[in-house]
Each structure stands twice: as structure tokens, then as C-alpha cells.
Design a protein around this motif. Structure first.
Motif, PDB file in Angstrom:
ATOM      1  N   LEU A   1      38.416  25.262   6.640  1.00 17.00           N
ATOM      2  CA  LEU A   1      39.778  25.377   6.128  1.00 17.00           C
ATOM      3  C   LEU A   1      40.478  23.886   6.321  1.00 17.00           C
ATOM      4  CD1 LEU A   1      40.915  28.631   7.245  1.00 17.00           C
ATOM      5  CD2 LEU A   1      40.898  27.866   5.068  1.00 17.00           C
ATOM      6  N   GLU A   2      39.892  23.076   7.517  1.00 16.36           N
ATOM      7  CA  GLU A   2      40.558  22.059   7.840  1.00 16.36           C
ATOM      8  C   GLU A   2      40.060  21.255   6.867  1.00 16.36           C
ATOM      9  OE1 GLU A   2      42.103  20.654  12.214  1.00 16.36           O
ATOM     10  OE2 GLU A   2      39.750  20.433  11.840  1.00 16.36           O
ATOM     11  N   ALA A   3      38.723  21.010   6.230  1.00 14.58           N
ATOM     12  CA  ALA A   3      38.201  20.208   5.610  1.00 14.58           C
ATOM     13  C   ALA A   3      38.989  20.102   4.230  1.00 14.58           C
ATOM     14  CB  ALA A   3      36.823  20.455   5.324  1.00 14.58           C
ATOM     15  N   VAL A   4      39.433  21.360   3.813  1.00 15.93           N
ATOM     16  CA  VAL A   4      40.359  21.506   2.609  1.00 15.93           C
ATOM     17  C   VAL A   4      41.957  21.274   2.770  1.00 15.93           C
ATOM     18  CG1 VAL A   4      38.586  22.864   1.421  1.00 15.93           C
ATOM     19  CG2 VAL A   4      40.560  23.928   2.362  1.00 15.93           C
ATOM     20  N   GLY A   5      42.155  20.703   3.894  1.00 16.95           N
ATOM     21  CA  GLY A   5      43.651  20.333   4.050  1.00 16.95           C
ATOM     22  C   GLY A   5      44.507  21.669   4.601  1.00 16.95           C
ATOM     23  N   VAL A   6      43.985  22.437   5.232  1.00 17.34           N
ATOM     24  CA  VAL A   6      44.692  23.697   5.807  1.00 17.34           C
ATOM     25  C   VAL A   6      44.980  23.413   7.154  1.00 17.34           C
ATOM     26  CG1 VAL A   6      44.827  26.185   6.260  1.00 17.34           C
ATOM     27  CG2 VAL A   6      43.953  25.402   4.116  1.00 17.34           C
ATOM     28  N   ARG A   7      46.100  23.462   7.630  1.00 18.52           N
ATOM     29  CA  ARG A   7      46.369  23.246   9.251  1.00 18.52           C
ATOM     30  C   ARG A   7      46.181  24.545   9.922  1.00 18.52           C
ATOM     31  NH1 ARG A   7      52.262  22.391   9.517  1.00 18.52           N
ATOM     32  NH2 ARG A   7      52.147  24.220   7.766  1.00 18.52           N
ATOM     33  N   VAL A   8      45.181  24.384  10.920  1.00 19.66           N
ATOM     34  CA  VAL A   8      44.695  25.617  11.510  1.00 19.66           C
ATOM     35  C   VAL A   8      44.887  25.599  12.676  1.00 19.66           C
ATOM     36  CG1 VAL A   8      42.402  26.689  12.246  1.00 19.66           C
ATOM     37  CG2 VAL A   8      42.530  25.417   9.961  1.00 19.66           C
ATOM     38  N   LEU A   9      45.486  26.846  13.559  1.00 14.36           N
ATOM     39  CA  LEU A   9      45.543  26.961  14.887  1.00 14.36           C
ATOM     40  C   LEU A   9      44.511  28.234  15.120  1.00 14.36           C
ATOM     41  CD1 LEU A   9      48.876  27.680  16.692  1.00 14.36           C
ATOM     42  CD2 LEU A   9      46.824  29.131  17.171  1.00 14.36           C
ATOM     43  N   TYR A  10      43.416  27.892  16.136  1.00 17.12           N
ATOM     44  CA  TYR A  10      42.309  28.910  16.250  1.00 17.12           C
ATOM     45  C   TYR A  10      42.578  29.236  17.638  1.00 17.12           C
ATOM     46  CZ  TYR A  10      37.539  30.117  17.065  1.00 17.12           C
ATOM     47  OH  TYR A  10      36.211  30.299  17.497  1.00 17.12           O
ATOM     48  N   ASP A  11      42.708  30.602  17.931  1.00 19.08           N
ATOM     49  CA  ASP A  11      42.638  31.438  19.046  1.00 19.08           C
ATOM     50  C   ASP A  11      41.240  31.740  19.531  1.00 19.08           C
ATOM     51  OD1 ASP A  11      43.022  32.744  21.570  1.00 19.08           O
ATOM     52  OD2 ASP A  11      44.444  33.990  20.777  1.00 19.08           O
ATOM     53  N   ASP A  12      40.522  30.527  20.303  1.00 17.16           N
ATOM     54  CA  ASP A  12      39.247  30.466  20.457  1.00 17.16           C
ATOM     55  C   ASP A  12      39.017  31.037  22.108  1.00 17.16           C
ATOM     56  OD1 ASP A  12      40.499  28.128  21.757  1.00 17.16           O
ATOM     57  OD2 ASP A  12      38.846  26.946  21.369  1.00 17.16           O
ATOM     58  N   ARG A  13      39.924  31.617  22.775  1.00 15.84           N
ATOM     59  CA  ARG A  13      39.911  31.985  24.038  1.00 15.84           C
ATOM     60  C   ARG A  13      38.900  32.961  24.222  1.00 15.84           C
ATOM     61  NH1 ARG A  13      46.173  32.881  25.223  1.00 15.84           N
ATOM     62  NH2 ARG A  13      46.067  33.838  22.977  1.00 15.84           N
ATOM     63  N   ARG A  14      37.994  32.827  25.203  1.00 17.26           N
ATOM     64  CA  ARG A  14      37.073  33.714  25.460  1.00 17.26           C
ATOM     65  C   ARG A  14      37.250  35.116  26.244  1.00 17.26           C
ATOM     66  NH1 ARG A  14      31.717  33.396  23.110  1.00 17.26           N
ATOM     67  NH2 ARG A  14      31.334  31.307  22.285  1.00 17.26           N
ATOM     68  N   SER A  15      38.234  34.809  27.199  1.00 15.89           N
ATOM     69  CA  SER A  15      38.368  35.976  28.189  1.00 15.89           C
ATOM     70  C   SER A  15      39.712  36.657  27.648  1.00 15.89           C
ATOM     71  CB  SER A  15      38.224  35.307  29.572  1.00 15.89           C
ATOM     72  OG  SER A  15      39.203  34.263  29.703  1.00 15.89           O
ATOM     73  N   VAL A  16      40.424  36.513  26.779  1.00 18.98           N
ATOM     74  CA  VAL A  16      41.525  37.256  26.519  1.00 18.98           C
ATOM     75  C   VAL A  16      41.309  38.387  25.587  1.00 18.98           C
ATOM     76  CG1 VAL A  16      43.850  36.836  25.573  1.00 18.98           C
ATOM     77  CG2 VAL A  16      42.807  34.709  26.882  1.00 18.98           C
ATOM     78  N   SER A  17      42.238  39.280  25.893  1.00 20.18           N
ATOM     79  CA  SER A  17      41.825  40.813  25.171  1.00 20.18           C
ATOM     80  C   SER A  17      42.438  40.378  23.723  1.00 20.18           C
ATOM     81  CB  SER A  17      42.800  41.849  25.875  1.00 20.18           C
ATOM     82  OG  SER A  17      43.856  41.599  25.455  1.00 20.18           O
ATOM     83  N   ALA A  18      41.990  41.196  22.803  1.00 22.63           N
ATOM     84  CA  ALA A  18      42.452  41.368  21.299  1.00 22.63           C
ATOM     85  C   ALA A  18      43.833  41.520  21.463  1.00 22.63           C
ATOM     86  CB  ALA A  18      41.333  42.443  20.396  1.00 22.63           C
ATOM     87  N   GLY A  19      44.328  42.418  22.249  1.00 22.72           N
ATOM     88  CA  GLY A  19      45.674  42.717  22.210  1.00 22.72           C
ATOM     89  C   GLY A  19      46.661  41.933  22.465  1.00 22.72           C
ATOM     90  N   VAL A  20      46.314  41.046  23.395  1.00 22.01           N
ATOM     91  CA  VAL A  20      46.904  40.000  23.683  1.00 22.01           C
ATOM     92  C   VAL A  20      46.935  38.930  22.726  1.00 22.01           C
ATOM     93  CG1 VAL A  20      46.923  37.968  25.295  1.00 22.01           C
ATOM     94  CG2 VAL A  20      46.933  40.320  26.164  1.00 22.01           C
TER      95      VAL A  20
END
Ligand code: ATP
Ligand code: MG
Length: 581
Positions: free
Chosen positions: A510-529
Motif C-alpha cells: 500500500l505504501e508503495a502506491v502512495g497510501v498512508r499506512v498505520l500498522y498495528d504490528d504489536r505482538r503481545s496486545v489482544s485483538a480486542g484492544v
């Protein structure tokens, strides 16, 4: 790419204790800003991105009309504000300080003086004009009630511009260009906004309009017609008045004993007890309110009596807006003591002209209309006191408090009262500062021409909070794409490495086609949070990479509508990029 594993961000579960308006609560909870002191905030990385996005739109549109960017200091020596009179006039709102030598300085609340002086220093000929300059800069105002968070800061960012023209036609053109630019700015930012008159046509004066964002948290009250496009702030609004009537149609005025009737209510009850074959209401009475006014630069207060129908209140703010720069306030016992012929509770307009007391009426007190009003004697009132026969006011002024259901002066439609946030103001300043600072240009005939100026402001930090106010929902912020800190918020859920590999691939694609990305890459955080944070942060498109991978899909969510759709992981980049367009 913004990665939540490293982003300087801590979201809060609870609303801050001091927050009253939704934008304040949410901007703090979502980690966009942090409070330092009342009306003073720090901007964190996500907040900085939104702020920069707003600034970029403002800057582009200013440049597009040929305005040129400058930057003035916030710290200004006292002398400059002495020259315009504002060192004193600005009162308690001005932050004042001294340097190590004891010389006085201020933190500028606006920069009229510096713009004027700068142009005066550089330009001298009529050939130099027209000119428009702007800056995006921090302002300081010691606001009396900085309660609404970023909406009303004591330190805040404003875009302020000034136009400089040789004549009124030039000013009108510059004003129009700015007004058009503001329409483009607020449309691009994603606002629902109204342009409202800030001075009434009746009082003459130059053009002045405000851009308001309707919102319950707004501190401005404005009036809009349900039928035509008329809108004005409550200080400037004009309402339809009854037509003039023939004064001779009414019986002669008659004085009655009305003991102990200093209030409208008691007076109406007294008249209804007289046994006339009609029922009187407060609307049949004329209420005369004693105020006092003071011209700028003088210390002497003068009495002013304002007449309004007895079922209406006087709106002092509305009066003040029209009388400015003359000050107006309620008269005190001392003022009344100087004119003992004004008997409190029994004041009528009949002798005011003779006593040389200035008298203005609201247009609702129409020419030829008849009233029950005071007889200027303790315990006595008069009926059939007719404007144009029994008294002649010195003039008219829109004085009554506007209420829902009042009629539009343009088309007779019903007026509605609404609340809004002032986003910007365009204003024909005229020659005030040019005269004070001697900003003139040498004309073609060798004679000096005083420059006429326009003044145009946008609250840049306020725009961030105002957008939050207009777009938030029960889950959190909900940014329009133009200002959002990212186009897409990718949430990777679960513990499976494949999820994170896939999410990373999509994010990079996405970034390569100009979309501004925020990526939640946290490993130890629950899906709910993670879902909670995605909703709170308010990025317009959310992509969930998780369990669906087993079926070859990721989930695409629209933050605003809540719509969800599974898209094949192989097409994810293309589909998400299309959704972000
Ligand atoms: P208000 O009536 O809200 O106090 P103002 O009439 O004092 O505003 P201007 O002096 O015209 O405002 O300033 C231009 C713009 O700056 C306003 O339209 C508003 O968007 C913004 N602004 C003014 N005061 C503040 C503040 N205390 N905090 C944030 N923005 C502000
Ligand atoms: Mg203000």
C-alpha cells in the motif's frame, strides 16, 4: 509507515477529568494531545500529522490566491502595540512580560501592527500594490474561560492574512478572493460549515463574515433561515419587523394609576383588571431598559435607554456588537441617580427627548405602533403611547434577544437558532491600522494614498478539534481522509507469524502506491484492544488481517459507516488502495 509497536502513543481508557467537550476528551484519550496547563497543550506525533495536514491545505489555498507566506515573532515589544492603542485596549486577554532590562513585551494575540509596519518599511509606490501576506503562527490570548480544550486555547495556531489595496474596489476583490479560498479550504478539510454575517447590513460598515461549523459544543450562537440562505451571528442578525402603521389610527394616550406595578407581569395583571374588553399580554407593553455607553478614548459614561416589546429581553451582546467600538453596559444606581426623572419600573419614552436622554428602539417597536408604557411617575403607566406621535426615538437598533420562530428580514421565513464553532473570519479592516501607522503609497499624481486592508483568520489548531467535534461517534474519532493521520489502519491479530508476514506485505504494498499506512504490528496486545484503538484513533479505513487468512481473505472496514467486506488477500493491496481513494 507508522508502526504502533514503536509509535510514541499511549491511548487512555478514561476521559480526562477536566474535559467537557467531546473533541477534548477524544483527542486526549487517543493520544493526539496532552494538557500542560489550562488552555495550553502539547501535540504528540498523531496530533502533529493531523495539524500538518490542515496546515498544508490552508497553505496551498493561500498560495493559490497569490498570498505570500511570512513569519512574525510571537514576542513583540510594547511600543508597537502602544502605537495602535492595543497595549491598553486588549485588556486582560494580553499576555505581558518584561525582559531582563525591564523593557515591556507581549505575546501577540494577532499581528495587525507587524503586518502594517512590515509593508510600510518595504513598499512606497502605488505600483507595488495590491499585496496579500499570510503566516501560520502561534498566538497567545489569556482567554477568560479556556474550557473547551483545543477549541479555545490560550496558546493556539492561527493562519492570519492581510490584504493591502489602494482603493475600496481593490479591497472588495481581495476580500472575495479570500472568501472563495476559505470556502475551498473548509470544503477540502471535510467541514460542514456556514458563512454567516458578522455585522448587520443595517448598521452599514464594511463586510465581515464568519465561517462557522455547526456543533453542539460551539460557543457561538447563530441564526439561519429555514427558507433562504440567510445566516448571521446573533450580534448581526436582522429580523423582520412589523410594517409602519398610521399613528392617527390610535386613540389619544391616557395615563392610569397603576400602583405597585414595577414589573411587566404586575403591569399586565393591573391592565387586565381594569375591565377593558380585551386581554393584554406582555407583548402590548413597551419595556425601557436603561444602559450606559462610553465612546472609545473617553472616561465619561452616557445614559442610553433602549425600548423593546415587554415580552422580549434586551440582548446586551447583540447591542455591543453593533455599537462597537462604543462600550455598552447595564446602568448602575449611580448612573440613575444622575437622572432622577427616570423612575425605575415606570420609565416611558414620552419625555426622553426633552430631557436629552438618548433613546433607541428595536425595529419591533415600529413606526405608528401603540404601547402601554411607563408615565415617568411612580405608580403610573400610560396606554396608547404611539411612536411617531407621542415619542420619536433617536434611532433603531436590533436589541431584542432572538428566539426560535422569529422571521427572516429577507424572505419572512422562520429563523432557527443553532450553535457553531468559529473556524474563520473574513473582514474588511479598512484604513484603521494604515492610518495609525501611516501606511501610504505614492499615487500616480504624486499624492499619498492611504492603503486599505482586509483581515482574514483561520483557527488552525481549532480546526483540528472542530473536525473532531463534527465527525466523532460513540467509538471514537472519525477523521475525514484529508486530515486523517493515515489512510488505512492495518490491524494484525493473533499469534500466527503468517498473519504478521501477510500484514507487513500488504502494508508495504500500500505504501508503495502512495497510501498512508498505520500498522498495528504489536505482538503481545489482544485483538480486542487493537480493535478498540483502531476505532478510537479514527483512521477512515481499517483492514483486519487475522483469522480470515485461513480462507484467503482479509476484512476491509469503513470506520465511519461500519460497513465490512471480506476481500481476497491476493487482491488486498488493490482493493484497499481503491477504498482509500
Ligand atoms: P472567538 O470569538 O472564538 O474568540 P475571535 O473572534 O477572537 O474568536 P479572531 O481574532 O477573528 O477570533 O481569530 C481568527 C480565528 O482564530 C478565529 O476564527 C478562530 O478560528 C481562531 N481562534 C480565535 N481564538 C482562539 C482560541 N482561543 N483558540 C483557538 N483558536 C482561536
Ligand atoms: Mg476571541
Amino acid at each position: 509507515m507508522l508502526r504502533l509497536s514503536t509509535l510514541f502513543l499511549r491511548t487512555l481508557r478514561d476521559d480526562p477529568a477536566d474535559a467537557e467537550v467531546p473533541s477534548h476528551k477524544l483527542l486526549v484519550r487517543a493520544g493526539y494531545v496532552r494538557r500542560v496547563a489550562p488552555g495550553i497543550y502539547s501535540w504528540l506525533p498523531l496530533g502533529m500529522i493531523v495539524l500538518a495536514n490542515v496546515e498544508a491545505v490552508v497553505r496551498e489555498e493561500m498560495n493559490a490566491i497569490g498570498a505570500q507566506e511570512v513569519h512574525f515573532p510571537a514576542l513583540v515589544p510594547r511600543e508597537i502595540f502602544e502605537e495602535s492603542g492595543r497595549w491598553t485596549d486588549y485588556g486582560d486577554t494580553l499576555f505581558r512580560l518584561a525582559d531582563r532590562k525591564g523593557a515591556d513585551y507581549l505575546l501577540a494575540p494577532t499581528h495587525e501592527e507587524l503586518f502594517t509596519l512590515l509593508v510600510k518599511g518595504e513598499y512606497s509606490s502605488y505600483k507595488d500594490y495590491p499585496l496579500a501576506l499570510y503566516q501560520i503562527q502561534t498566538k497567545y490570548r489569556d482567554e477568560a474561560r479556556p474550557r473547551a480544550g483545543i477549541l479555545r486555547g490560550r496558546e493556539f495556531v492561527m493562519k492570519d492574512s492581510y490584504s493591502f489595496d489602494l482603493d475600496d474596489e481593490g479591497l472588495a476583490r481581495s476580500y472575495r478572493a479570500h472568501r472563495d479560498a476559505y470556502e475551498r479550504i473548509f470544503t477540502r478539510l471535510g467541514f460542514d460549515y456556514r458563512i454567516v454575517f458578522a455585522v448587520s447590513g443595517a448598521m452599514g460598515g464594511s463586510a465581515s463574515e464568519e465561517f462557522l461549523a455547526p456543533a453542539p459544543a460551539g460557543e457561538d450562537t447563530f441564526v439561519q433561515c429555514a427558507n433562504c440562505d440567510y445566516a448571521a451571528n446573533t450580534e448581526a442578525v436582522e429580523i423582520a419587523a412589523p410594517p409602519a402603521d398610521d399613528p392617527a389610527r390610535h386613540p389619544a394616550a391616557r395615563v392610569y394609576d397603576t400602583p405597585d406595578t414595577p414589573t411587566i407581569e404586575a403591569l399586565v395583571a393591573c391592565f387586565n383588571a381594569l375591565g377593558h374588553d380585551r386581554v393584554y399580554t406582555a407583548a402590548d407593553t413597551l419595556k425601557n431598559v436603561v444602559l450606559r455607553t462610553r465612546a472609545p478614548g473617553t472616561r465619561h459614561w452616557e445614559l442610553l435607554v433602549v425600548g423593546v416589546p415587554g415580552d422580549r429581553d434586551v440582548d446586551l451582546k447583540r447591542l455591543a456588537g453593533q455599537l462597537e467600538p462604543v462600550e455598552v453596559e447595564q446602568a448602575g444606581p449611580d448612573d440613575l441617580a444622575r437622572e432622577p426623572r427616570l423612575v425605575k419600573g415606570y420609565i416611558g419614552p414620552q419625555q426622553l427627548a426633552e430631557w436629552k436622554v438618548r433613546y433607541l428602539v428595536d425595529p419591533l417597536v415600529a413606526e405608528g405602533s401603540a404601547w402601554i408604557t411607563g408615565a415617568n411617575e411612580e405608580g403610573r403607566h400610560a396606554s396608547d403611547v404611539v411612536r411617531g406621535r407621542d415619542f420619536t426615538p433617536d434611532g433603531e437598533i436590533g436589541a431584542v434577544e432572538i428566539r426560535d420562530g422569529d422571521r427572516c428580514a429577507r424572505c419572512g421565513g422562520v429563523l432557527e437558532i443553532a450553535r457553531g464553532i468559529e473556524l474563520g473570519h473574513v473582514f474588511q479592516l479598512g484604513r484603521k491600522y494604515a492610518t495609525a501607522f501611516g501606511l501610504t503609497a505614492l499615487g500616480p499624481d504624486g499624492k499619498p494614498v492611504t492603503i486599505t486592508m482586509g483581515s482574514y483568520g483561520v483557527g488552525v489548531t481549532r480546526a483540528v478539534a472542530a473536525l473532531a467535534e463534527q465527525t466523532y461517534d460513540d467509538k471514537g474519532l472519525c477523521w475525514p481522509r484529508a486530515v486523517a493521520p493515515a489512510d488505512v489502519h492495518i490491524v494484525a491479530t493473533g499469534k500466527d507469524d503468517r498473519v504478521f508476514t501477510e500484514a507487513e506485505r500488504i502494508a508495504t504494498g500500500l505504501e508503495a502506491v502512495g497510501v498512508r499506512v498505520l500498522y498495528d504490528d504489536r505482538r503481545s496486545v489482544s485483538a480486542g484492544v487493537k480493535f478498540g484503538d483502531a476505532e478510537l484513533l479514527g483512521v477512515p479505513t481499517i483492514v483486519v488481517v487475522g483469522r480470515g487468512l485461513a480462507d484467503g481473505v482479509v476484512e476491509l472496514r469503513d470506520r465511519r459507516t461500519g460497513e465490512r467486506e471480506d476481500v481476497p488477500v491476493v487482491d488486498a493491496v488493490g482493493r484497499v488502495a481503491a477504498a482509500c481513494r
